[in-house]
Scaffold this active site. Structure first.
Site, PDB file in Angstrom:
ATOM      1  N   ALA A   6       6.756  -6.146   4.821  1.00 18.18           N
ATOM      2  CA  ALA A   6       6.460  -6.688   6.155  1.00 18.18           C
ATOM      3  C   ALA A   6       5.271  -7.628   6.095  1.00 18.18           C
ATOM      4  O   ALA A   6       4.503  -7.622   5.129  1.00 18.18           O
ATOM      5  CB  ALA A   6       6.152  -5.551   7.131  1.00 18.18           C
ATOM      6  N   THR A  12       2.082  -7.618   7.609  1.00 17.14           N
ATOM      7  CA  THR A  12       1.377  -6.511   8.261  1.00 17.14           C
ATOM      8  C   THR A  12       0.010  -6.881   8.839  1.00 17.14           C
ATOM      9  O   THR A  12      -0.665  -6.019   9.388  1.00 17.14           O
ATOM     10  CB  THR A  12       1.186  -5.341   7.263  1.00 17.14           C
ATOM     11  OG1 THR A  12       0.567  -5.863   6.081  1.00 17.14           O
ATOM     12  CG2 THR A  12       2.497  -4.686   6.908  1.00 17.14           C
ATOM     13  N   LYS A  67       8.325  -6.040  14.846  1.00 15.92           N
ATOM     14  CA  LYS A  67       8.770  -4.772  14.264  1.00 15.92           C
ATOM     15  C   LYS A  67       9.838  -4.122  15.150  1.00 15.92           C
ATOM     16  O   LYS A  67      10.775  -3.507  14.643  1.00 15.92           O
ATOM     17  CB  LYS A  67       7.578  -3.815  14.073  1.00 15.92           C
ATOM     18  CG  LYS A  67       6.539  -4.264  13.069  1.00 15.92           C
ATOM     19  CD  LYS A  67       7.058  -4.350  11.649  1.00 15.92           C
ATOM     20  CE  LYS A  67       7.358  -2.993  11.031  1.00 15.92           C
ATOM     21  NZ  LYS A  67       7.749  -3.115   9.608  1.00 15.92           N
ATOM     22  N   TYR A  99       3.025  -8.706  16.347  1.00 17.61           N
ATOM     23  CA  TYR A  99       3.426  -7.789  15.274  1.00 17.61           C
ATOM     24  C   TYR A  99       4.360  -6.709  15.825  1.00 17.61           C
ATOM     25  O   TYR A  99       5.436  -6.458  15.273  1.00 17.61           O
ATOM     26  CB  TYR A  99       2.176  -7.157  14.653  1.00 17.61           C
ATOM     27  CG  TYR A  99       2.455  -6.048  13.661  1.00 17.61           C
ATOM     28  CD1 TYR A  99       2.981  -6.318  12.402  1.00 17.61           C
ATOM     29  CD2 TYR A  99       2.175  -4.719  13.994  1.00 17.61           C
ATOM     30  CE1 TYR A  99       3.224  -5.287  11.503  1.00 17.61           C
ATOM     31  CE2 TYR A  99       2.416  -3.688  13.098  1.00 17.61           C
ATOM     32  CZ  TYR A  99       2.938  -3.988  11.851  1.00 17.61           C
ATOM     33  OH  TYR A  99       3.186  -2.965  10.952  1.00 17.61           O
ATOM     34  N   MET A 109       0.830  -1.220   0.000  1.00 17.87           N
ATOM     35  CA  MET A 109       0.000   0.000   0.000  1.00 17.87           C
ATOM     36  C   MET A 109       0.860   1.265   0.000  1.00 17.87           C
ATOM     37  O   MET A 109       0.637   2.183  -0.784  1.00 17.87           O
ATOM     38  CB  MET A 109      -0.927  -0.026   1.221  1.00 17.87           C
ATOM     39  CG  MET A 109      -1.826   1.179   1.310  1.00 17.87           C
ATOM     40  SD  MET A 109      -3.116   0.983   2.539  1.00 17.87           S
ATOM     41  CE  MET A 109      -2.187   0.939   4.065  1.00 17.87           C
ATOM     42  N   LEU A 110       1.845   1.307   0.870  1.00 24.59           N
ATOM     43  CA  LEU A 110       2.722   2.482   0.927  1.00 24.59           C
ATOM     44  C   LEU A 110       3.643   2.520  -0.292  1.00 24.59           C
ATOM     45  O   LEU A 110       3.826   3.581  -0.909  1.00 24.59           O
ATOM     46  CB  LEU A 110       3.555   2.434   2.229  1.00 24.59           C
ATOM     47  CG  LEU A 110       4.610   3.526   2.381  1.00 24.59           C
ATOM     48  CD1 LEU A 110       3.979   4.923   2.389  1.00 24.59           C
ATOM     49  CD2 LEU A 110       5.422   3.317   3.676  1.00 24.59           C
TER      50      LEU A 110
HETATM   51  N1  LIG Z   1      -0.470  -0.402   7.397  1.00 23.80           N
HETATM   52  C1  LIG Z   1      -0.296   0.266   8.532  1.00 23.80           C
HETATM   53  O1  LIG Z   1      -1.261   0.765   9.156  1.00 23.80           O
HETATM   54  C2  LIG Z   1       1.086   0.443   9.103  1.00 23.80           C
HETATM   55  C3  LIG Z   1       1.241   1.128  10.313  1.00 23.80           C
HETATM   56  C4  LIG Z   1       2.520   1.295  10.831  1.00 23.80           C
HETATM   57  C5  LIG Z   1       3.612   0.817  10.142  1.00 23.80           C
HETATM   58  N2  LIG Z   1       3.440   0.140   8.968  1.00 23.80           N
HETATM   59  C6  LIG Z   1       4.623  -0.371   8.272  1.00 23.80           C
HETATM   60  O2  LIG Z   1       4.733   0.310   7.036  1.00 23.80           O
HETATM   61  C7  LIG Z   1       5.281  -0.556   6.048  1.00 23.80           C
HETATM   62  C8  LIG Z   1       4.388  -0.568   4.815  1.00 23.80           C
HETATM   63  O3  LIG Z   1       3.088  -1.002   5.202  1.00 23.80           O
HETATM   64  P1  LIG Z   1       1.952  -1.329   4.124  1.00 23.80           P
HETATM   65  O4  LIG Z   1       0.660  -1.093   4.799  1.00 23.80           O
HETATM   66  O5  LIG Z   1       2.262  -0.676   2.823  1.00 23.80           O
HETATM   67  O6  LIG Z   1       2.148  -2.925   3.993  1.00 23.80           O
HETATM   68  P2  LIG Z   1       1.586  -3.924   2.893  1.00 23.80           P
HETATM   69  O7  LIG Z   1       0.582  -3.257   2.030  1.00 23.80           O
HETATM   70  O8  LIG Z   1       1.230  -5.173   3.605  1.00 23.80           O
HETATM   71  O9  LIG Z   1       2.882  -4.169   1.982  1.00 23.80           O
HETATM   72  C9  LIG Z   1       3.956  -4.939   2.418  1.00 23.80           C
HETATM   73  C10 LIG Z   1       4.571  -5.594   1.191  1.00 23.80           C
HETATM   74  O10 LIG Z   1       5.618  -6.487   1.641  1.00 23.80           O
HETATM   75  C11 LIG Z   1       5.507  -7.679   0.910  1.00 23.80           C
HETATM   76  N3  LIG Z   1       6.123  -8.818   1.593  1.00 23.80           N
HETATM   77  C12 LIG Z   1       5.570  -9.621   2.542  1.00 23.80           C
HETATM   78  N4  LIG Z   1       6.427 -10.605   2.880  1.00 23.80           N
HETATM   79  C13 LIG Z   1       7.543 -10.414   2.137  1.00 23.80           C
HETATM   80  C14 LIG Z   1       8.774 -11.113   2.016  1.00 23.80           C
HETATM   81  N5  LIG Z   1       9.017 -12.213   2.721  1.00 23.80           N
HETATM   82  N6  LIG Z   1       9.704 -10.651   1.151  1.00 23.80           N
HETATM   83  C15 LIG Z   1       9.460  -9.548   0.412  1.00 23.80           C
HETATM   84  N7  LIG Z   1       8.311  -8.851   0.458  1.00 23.80           N
HETATM   85  C16 LIG Z   1       7.359  -9.283   1.302  1.00 23.80           C
HETATM   86  C17 LIG Z   1       4.012  -7.864   0.755  1.00 23.80           C
HETATM   87  O11 LIG Z   1       3.718  -8.811  -0.243  1.00 23.80           O
HETATM   88  P3  LIG Z   1       2.337  -9.666  -0.109  1.00 23.80           P
HETATM   89  O12 LIG Z   1       1.234  -8.681  -0.167  1.00 23.80           O
HETATM   90  O13 LIG Z   1       2.418 -10.581  -1.292  1.00 23.80           O
HETATM   91  O14 LIG Z   1       2.418 -10.358   1.223  1.00 23.80           O
HETATM   92  C18 LIG Z   1       3.571  -6.447   0.407  1.00 23.80           C
HETATM   93  O15 LIG Z   1       3.662  -6.179  -0.974  1.00 23.80           O
HETATM   94  C19 LIG Z   1       5.454  -1.912   6.734  1.00 23.80           C
HETATM   95  O16 LIG Z   1       6.787  -2.028   7.163  1.00 23.80           O
HETATM   96  C20 LIG Z   1       4.538  -1.842   7.935  1.00 23.80           C
HETATM   97  O17 LIG Z   1       4.990  -2.663   8.990  1.00 23.80           O
HETATM   98  C21 LIG Z   1       2.203  -0.052   8.427  1.00 23.80           C
END
Ligand SMILES: NC(=O)c1ccc[n+]([C@@H]2O[C@H](COP(=O)([O-])OP(=O)(O)OC[C@H]3O[C@@H](n4cnc5c(N)ncnc54)[C@H](OP(=O)(O)O)[C@@H]3O)[C@@H](O)[C@H]2O)c1
Length: 284
Positions: free
Chosen positions: A63, A65, A132, A128, A12-13
């Protein structure tokens, strides 16, 4: 010039961040990898792929997530979020790259009554958050030139998130039940991406809290979504976290103090309600 590498580019990000990096750092190639190109659970291939690319900066936003999923699949959560970070650090270290890592408010226990500072002591309540935090520690121990950005309650155009979920449920049901005892700051991925670019341009190091301004509960967030999207005839019912009964515990109050990023860059993100209104007005 060495490239910038984004790991987690299809998330998403990542899908908002990548084009912004490309237009902000036109002198550099910006390479976006996701699990298809690099599986960070694999030590050897993660190291060698990063070393071969030889990036100047690695932005690690991949991650596991799914917060409740992490609770049920503890081992896998540590493999991706903690060990994965370790492997990224190894590759980045071998080519002298700076590493940027996205972390979360869920490293805090939510018992504080005012916004969390970067220096406050972490105490995660769920798996989680633990994974992290481990990721943060591996990065701090492995690479001096690092940037840790803690954020929360993300929503954007390209992934599963609360706003999309409320809009979908409002089409299907007349009554929605939403948790009203967790407080945070909803943050728009476009605003976070802009802040990340600014921090990179300032060569900032260390930990920074980055969110949209002001705070609300999930229930308040839900009310704003229906209100700004002009959805009528849907009733929201507030409920406690306990009654809602999710597998992972969440902090009751995890608002992040964003003064440090303001002091460092002069940048202040807009209020969450303004960002949400903007997001909904351009069609989510
Ligand atoms: N979303 C929130 O509210 C939130 C809040 C605080 C911090 N964060 C942090 O911000 C960052 C971005 O979040 P987001 O919401 O954009 O996350 P997201 O949409 O879940 O995207 C994470 C990406 O990482 C990929 N991934 C998962 N396992 C992997 C692996 N083993 N090797 C390589 N890639 C892998 C996922 O692929 P798949 O989709 O195929 O699994 C997905 O494309 C993360 O580090 C998260 O922890 C998020």
């Amino acid at each position: 010039m060495k490239p910038i590498l984004v790991i987690g580019a299809q998330g998403m990000l990542g899908r908002d961040l990548l084009p912004l990096l490309q237009s902000s750092f036109i002198e550099r190639e910006v390479v976006g990898w996701d699990i298809e190109e690099i599986d960070i659970r694999e030590e050897k291939s993660t190291r060698s792929k990063i070393e071969t690319l030889n990036p100047e900066t690695v932005i690690h936003i991949a991650a596991y997530t799914d917060v409740d999923g992490c609770e049920k699949n503890r081992e896998e959560a540590f493999r991706v979020n903690a060990e994965g970070m370790k492997h990224v650090v190894m590759g980045a270290k071998a080519c002298g790259a700076r590493v940027v890592y996205l972390s979360t408010d869920y490293i805090f226990d939510g018992k504080k009554k005012e916004p969390y500072l970067e220096t406050d002591l972490p105490n995660p309540l769920n798996v989680y958050g633990q994974t992290k935090l481990k990721g943060e520690e591996y990065l701090q121990q492995g690479i001096d030139d690092h940037l840790i950005i803690r954020t929360q309650w993300l929503y954007g155009r390209h992934g599963k998130n609360f706003v999309a979920s409320i809009l979908r449920q409002a089409r299907e049901k007349r009554v929605l039940t939403i948790v009203d005892d967790q407080t945070g700051s909803p943050t728009y991925t476009v605003d976070l991406s802009r802040a990340m670019v600014t921090l990179l341009q300032h060569n900032s190091r260390g930990i920074f809290h980055v969110t949209n301004q002001d705070a609300c509960t999930w229930y308040g967030f839900g009310q704003a979504i229906l209100n700004f999207a002009q959805i009528e005839g849907v009733h929201l019912t507030p409920i406690s976290s306990e009654a809602f009964g999710r597998p992972a515990a969440r902090p009751f109050y995890s608002v992040l103090n964003t003064q440090r990023v303001r002091q460092e860059t002069g940048m202040s993100l807009r209020r969450w309600s303004d960002a949400l209104r903007d997001y909904l007005s351009t069609g989510p």
